[in-house]
Design an enzyme around this catalytic site. Structure first.
Site, PDB file in Angstrom:
ATOM      1  N   ASP A  28      -8.645   0.032  10.792  1.00  0.00           N
ATOM      2  CA  ASP A  28      -7.304  -0.386  10.379  1.00  0.00           C
ATOM      3  C   ASP A  28      -6.291   0.057  11.439  1.00  0.00           C
ATOM      4  O   ASP A  28      -6.379   1.164  11.973  1.00  0.00           O
ATOM      5  CB  ASP A  28      -6.965   0.239   9.018  1.00  0.00           C
ATOM      6  N   GLY A  91      -0.085  -3.855  -3.450  1.00  0.00           N
ATOM      7  CA  GLY A  91       0.319  -3.688  -2.058  1.00  0.00           C
ATOM      8  C   GLY A  91      -0.421  -4.582  -1.082  1.00  0.00           C
ATOM      9  O   GLY A  91      -0.444  -4.310   0.122  1.00  0.00           O
ATOM     10  N   HIS A  98     -10.357  -8.260   1.722  1.00  0.00           N
ATOM     11  CA  HIS A  98     -10.909  -7.211   2.585  1.00  0.00           C
ATOM     12  C   HIS A  98     -11.108  -5.959   1.767  1.00  0.00           C
ATOM     13  O   HIS A  98     -10.357  -5.669   0.840  1.00  0.00           O
ATOM     14  CB  HIS A  98      -9.999  -6.939   3.782  1.00  0.00           C
TER      15      HIS A  98
HETATM   16  P1  AMP Z   1      -3.713  -4.860   2.399  1.00  0.00           P
HETATM   17  O1  AMP Z   1      -2.369  -4.187   2.355  1.00  0.00           O
HETATM   18  O2  AMP Z   1      -4.686  -4.396   1.362  1.00  0.00           O
HETATM   19  O3  AMP Z   1      -3.565  -6.381   2.417  1.00  0.00           O
HETATM   20  O4  AMP Z   1      -4.373  -4.415   3.759  1.00  0.00           O
HETATM   21  C1  AMP Z   1      -4.061  -4.995   4.990  1.00  0.00           C
HETATM   22  C2  AMP Z   1      -4.414  -3.977   6.023  1.00  0.00           C
HETATM   23  O5  AMP Z   1      -4.504  -4.629   7.280  1.00  0.00           O
HETATM   24  C3  AMP Z   1      -3.378  -2.854   6.185  1.00  0.00           C
HETATM   25  O6  AMP Z   1      -3.991  -1.599   5.921  1.00  0.00           O
HETATM   26  C4  AMP Z   1      -2.929  -2.990   7.633  1.00  0.00           C
HETATM   27  O7  AMP Z   1      -2.669  -1.757   8.257  1.00  0.00           O
HETATM   28  C5  AMP Z   1      -4.099  -3.717   8.252  1.00  0.00           C
HETATM   29  N1  AMP Z   1      -3.792  -4.481   9.449  1.00  0.00           N
HETATM   30  C6  AMP Z   1      -2.769  -5.332   9.644  1.00  0.00           C
HETATM   31  N2  AMP Z   1      -2.826  -5.886  10.873  1.00  0.00           N
HETATM   32  C7  AMP Z   1      -3.931  -5.356  11.473  1.00  0.00           C
HETATM   33  C8  AMP Z   1      -4.537  -5.520  12.757  1.00  0.00           C
HETATM   34  N3  AMP Z   1      -4.039  -6.353  13.687  1.00  0.00           N
HETATM   35  N4  AMP Z   1      -5.659  -4.819  13.025  1.00  0.00           N
HETATM   36  C9  AMP Z   1      -6.186  -3.971  12.107  1.00  0.00           C
HETATM   37  N5  AMP Z   1      -5.667  -3.798  10.884  1.00  0.00           N
HETATM   38  C10 AMP Z   1      -4.554  -4.466  10.565  1.00  0.00           C
END
Ligand code: AMP
Length: 112
Positions: A28, A91, A98
């Site tokens: 992440d 959130g 994922h």
């Molecule tokens: P959610 O809030 O459950 O939808 O999780 C989305 C996750 O994606 C968050 O923890 C973000 O920090 C992560 N995220 C967003 N953009 C990226 C990226 N480019 N590479 C890795 N993780 C990401």
């Protein structure tokens, strides 16, 4: 394409951990613990509540991957958490299902 499809296609860089024909796993970008890996199906399911019966094997693979990666990342003995955020109250920010694999520190329950 979703953000995670672009990562799977190599259009956006990510720190990959592992991948299979059906999912990718990468660190992440904003880790909430020393280990914070996202396990993402290559198939776009927007969120858990949008999964259908035929997705059952894929959902099982994601959970099995979480357990396997937890062992490989050395957090299976100390413990880890898997989380799937569905919708605003949870959130969710990326509309592509994922699994968060989080570990390496003590966590609280109930979650915030
Ligand atoms: P959610 O809030 O459950 O939808 O999780 C989305 C996750 O994606 C968050 O923890 C973000 O920090 C992560 N995220 C967003 N953009 C990226 C990226 N480019 N590479 C890795 N993780 C990401």
């Amino acid at each position: 394409m979703t953000l995670f499809e672009k990562i799977a296609a190599g259009q956006i860089p990510a720190r990959m951990v592992a991948q299979s024909d059906h999912w990718i796993a990468f660190h992440d970008i904003n880790p909430q613990a020393p280990v914070h890996v996202l396990i993402v199906p290559r198939k776009v399911i927007p969120r858990l509540g949008a999964a259908v019966e035929e997705d059952a094997p894929l959902l099982g693979e994601l959970l099995l991957a979480a357990g396997t990666l937890a062992r490989q990342l050395g957090i299976d003995q100390t413990g880890f958490r898997v989380a799937i955020n569905h919708g605003p109250h949870a959130g969710e920010t990326v509309p592509h299902l994922h699994v968060h694999l989080i570990g390496g520190r003590q966590m609280e329950w109930p979650p915030g």
